[in-house]
Design a protein around this motif. Structure first.
Motif, mmCIF file in Angstrom:
data_model
loop_
_atom_site.group_PDB
_atom_site.id
_atom_site.type_symbol
_atom_site.label_atom_id
_atom_site.label_comp_id
_atom_site.label_asym_id
_atom_site.label_seq_id
_atom_site.Cartn_x
_atom_site.Cartn_y
_atom_site.Cartn_z
ATOM 1 N N TRP A 1 -1.055 11.246 -9.349
ATOM 2 C CA TRP A 1 0.213 10.599 -9.679
ATOM 3 C C TRP A 1 0.957 10.327 -8.375
ATOM 4 O O TRP A 1 0.857 11.087 -7.415
ATOM 5 C CB TRP A 1 1.018 11.409 -10.679
ATOM 6 N N LEU A 2 1.633 9.192 -8.338
ATOM 7 C CA LEU A 2 2.261 8.680 -7.131
ATOM 8 C C LEU A 2 3.775 8.677 -7.277
ATOM 9 O O LEU A 2 4.301 8.348 -8.344
ATOM 10 C CB LEU A 2 1.790 7.250 -6.854
ATOM 11 N N ALA A 3 4.466 9.027 -6.202
ATOM 12 C CA ALA A 3 5.918 8.929 -6.199
ATOM 13 C C ALA A 3 6.343 7.509 -5.858
ATOM 14 O O ALA A 3 5.828 6.910 -4.911
ATOM 15 C CB ALA A 3 6.508 9.900 -5.174
ATOM 16 N N HIS A 4 7.233 6.966 -6.655
ATOM 17 C CA HIS A 4 7.899 5.672 -6.454
ATOM 18 C C HIS A 4 7.077 4.499 -6.979
ATOM 19 O O HIS A 4 7.428 3.894 -7.965
ATOM 20 C CB HIS A 4 8.317 5.462 -5.001
ATOM 21 N N GLY A 5 6.008 4.117 -6.293
ATOM 22 C CA GLY A 5 5.143 3.046 -6.778
ATOM 23 C C GLY A 5 5.890 1.754 -7.056
ATOM 24 O O GLY A 5 5.642 1.094 -8.066
ATOM 25 N N ILE A 6 6.791 1.365 -6.163
ATOM 26 C CA ILE A 6 7.679 0.231 -6.421
ATOM 27 C C ILE A 6 6.987 -1.112 -6.161
ATOM 28 O O ILE A 6 7.093 -2.044 -6.954
ATOM 29 C CB ILE A 6 8.950 0.342 -5.554
ATOM 30 N N HIS A 7 6.271 -1.216 -5.045
ATOM 31 C CA HIS A 7 5.857 -2.527 -4.555
ATOM 32 C C HIS A 7 4.365 -2.805 -4.755
ATOM 33 O O HIS A 7 3.679 -3.283 -3.848
ATOM 34 C CB HIS A 7 6.267 -2.678 -3.088
ATOM 35 N N PHE A 8 3.864 -2.519 -5.938
ATOM 36 C CA PHE A 8 2.515 -2.923 -6.311
ATOM 37 C C PHE A 8 2.548 -4.340 -6.880
ATOM 38 O O PHE A 8 3.472 -4.698 -7.626
ATOM 39 C CB PHE A 8 1.926 -1.981 -7.367
ATOM 40 N N ASP A 9 1.516 -5.135 -6.553
ATOM 41 C CA ASP A 9 1.435 -6.460 -7.160
ATOM 42 C C ASP A 9 0.728 -6.367 -8.513
ATOM 43 O O ASP A 9 0.277 -5.287 -8.933
ATOM 44 C CB ASP A 9 0.760 -7.466 -6.224
ATOM 45 N N ASP A 10 0.635 -7.503 -9.212
ATOM 46 C CA ASP A 10 0.096 -7.500 -10.570
ATOM 47 C C ASP A 10 -1.329 -6.969 -10.623
ATOM 48 O O ASP A 10 -1.680 -6.191 -11.522
ATOM 49 C CB ASP A 10 0.129 -8.924 -11.149
ATOM 50 N N ALA A 11 -2.162 -7.400 -9.679
ATOM 51 C CA ALA A 11 -3.560 -6.971 -9.681
ATOM 52 C C ALA A 11 -3.674 -5.470 -9.446
ATOM 53 O O ALA A 11 -4.514 -4.791 -10.055
ATOM 54 C CB ALA A 11 -4.349 -7.744 -8.628
ATOM 55 N N GLU A 12 -2.835 -4.939 -8.576
ATOM 56 C CA GLU A 12 -2.861 -3.506 -8.304
ATOM 57 C C GLU A 12 -2.437 -2.712 -9.537
ATOM 58 O O GLU A 12 -3.010 -1.649 -9.827
ATOM 59 C CB GLU A 12 -1.935 -3.179 -7.127
#
Length: 452
Positions: free
Chosen positions: A268-279
């Motif tokens: 599990w990741l903290a924040h994860g704000i700036h992933f694109d759609d494919a990610e």
């Protein structure tokens, strides 16, 4: 608590099949054994009753990202009104210089007490700052959580890249790989309890891609596989982090996770704000979870976690308060409210409800920690419950008690039960002198205001 206890006729309850639980909950041996319908009696006799007619009852909140040591630098003059990178550059040298064993223990004790009083019954703490004298940091956290009767996932963090070429970790808090891995294994052997109802578990948590090596990430993943524990790190809190992965590793952040052997449901990741759609699609396909930290993200202006897209892709979403120098508190119920407000601003008034925000802070967060025994009120689950009264000015006139907790801004519990035991009674934590704790904490915090 011995025998069978009936939590009788709550004002409102957040339970699976709540319409069948309006008459309350029966607790035995630390577990929920029965939900009672309105106007009905428990199926078998009880030994005691608690009248919950003035309480809104929800599952104990679960905090999945924190840095407890940061309670000592709240609203620090060197760091206020800054975004993430200027903020952390201002604070790292202060933490590295002034964090003593006494200061750390008091920071942990205060953070845990604050979480508990907000209705949090299970927490994790991403601790990565191992200055001299803090080698037993995980032991301190285990002791302090046990003292309060709280569940904790000891999240053994790490830093192994020293301050060079833009890396910001001071040399005296960086550890060698063999030290990190040896202590990680020691902590796993001593504290990682995989049984149902465990009070203490362990996760492994290199801090972030920019201050740990690829090799340490891989070694940590291998250790987690051996001991069947969770993995945790910061990822794409800012756009700069996403660009860092692309420039340094020539890949996207999710591709970086794959290279590290972290692209799995353990993570599990903290924040994860700036992933694109494919990610986001890839994260969902592999079951990677995201801890949404709305308060910290707003304070540091880091961006907005794409919660709706993440959940639509199958990504588990939970909540965290994040560090108490970027929040700047440890109140998880406040974070539930902020999650609702921020997500409504992003997705619209009908897309995210108060029940969604509460679900993220309970069942969603439990899933991030790999637990199916907490986070919901249902037969067979652990008796972790938070009780709120609506007798403050802010709640007067409220028509929906559960919605009122979030919309009107509940911040403090009246009671908390963990594993069937009362841990907060009449708004006070069992066995804690609040005034003395604040005085001691403030005393050591003054050292963090000294010049570096």
């Amino acid at each position: 608590m011995k025998g069978r206890l009936w939590i009788q006729s709550p004002l409102a309850i957040m339970a699976e099949g709540a319409e069948g639980a309006e008459g309350g909950i029966v607790i035995e041996s630390g577990r929920i054994v029965e939900l009672v319908a309105a106007g009905r009696q428990p199926s078998t006799p009880v030994d005691a009753r608690f009248d919950a007619g003035r309480h809104v009852v929800i599952p104990g909140l679960v905090n999945t990202h924190h840095h407890m040591f940061q309670t000592l630098t709240r609203a620090h003059p060197a760091a206020i009104n800054k975004s993430l990178w200027p903020w952390i550059r201002a604070l790292y040298p202060i933490w590295a210089r002034h964090m003593t064993p006494e200061a750390f223990r008091l920071a942990v004790r205060l953070a845990l007490t604050e979480l508990l009083l907000s209705g949090c019954t299970t927490t994790s703490d991403h601790h990565y700052l191992y200055a001299a004298g803090l080698e037993d940091a995980m032991d301190v956290e285990a002791e302090e959580a046990a003292r309060l009767g709280m569940r904790i996932t000891l999240t053994r963090g790490s830093l192994n890249i020293k301050d060079q070429q833009g890396v910001i970790s001071p040399a005296n808090v960086v550890q060698d790989d063999d030290v990190i891995l040896a202590d990680s294994e020691r902590v796993l052997r001593r504290y990682h309890d995989r049984s149902e109802g465990a009070m203490t578990q362990v996760a492994l948590a290199p801090c972030a891609p920019f201050d740990v090596t690829l090799e340490l990430m891989r070694e940590t993943a291998a250790l987690a596989e051996r001991y069947d524990c969770r993995l945790h790190t910061h990822l794409v809190e800012t756009r700069a982090e996403a660009e860092f992965c692309r420039s340094k590793f020539a890949c996207t952040p999710v591709e970086y996770l794959d290279r590290c052997n972290w692209l799995s449901a353990r993570t599990w990741l903290a924040h994860g704000i700036h992933f694109d759609d494919a990610e986001i699609v890839e994260l969902g396909r592999h079951g990677v979870g995201i801890c949404h930290c709305p308060t910290s993200n707003m304070v540091l202006a880091s961006g907005m976690c794409r919660t709706c897209e993440l959940e639509a892709a199958g990504v588990p979403v939970g909540l965290g308060v994040d560090g108490s120098a970027s929040n700047d508190n440890s109140n998880l119920m406040e974070s539930v409210r902020h999650a609702l407000m921020l997500n409504r601003l992003t997705y619209g008034a009908e897309a995210v409800t108060h029940l969604d925000a509460l679900r993220w802070g309970t069942a969603g967060s439990a899933r991030l920690l790999g637990r199916d025994d907490i986070g919901t009120i249902a037969p067979g689950r652990q008796a972790d419950l938070s009780f709120y009264k609506l007798d403050e000015l802010r709640f007067s006139g409220a028509g929906d008690p559960l919605a009122a907790l979030v919309l009107c801004g509940a911040t403090t519990v009246d009671r908390v039960m963990i594993a069937g035991e009362w841990r907060v009674t009449d708004g006070m934590p069992e066995g804690v002198d609040i005034e003395a704790l604040i005085a001691d904490h403030n005393r050591v915090a003054r050292n963090f205001l000294l010049s570096v």
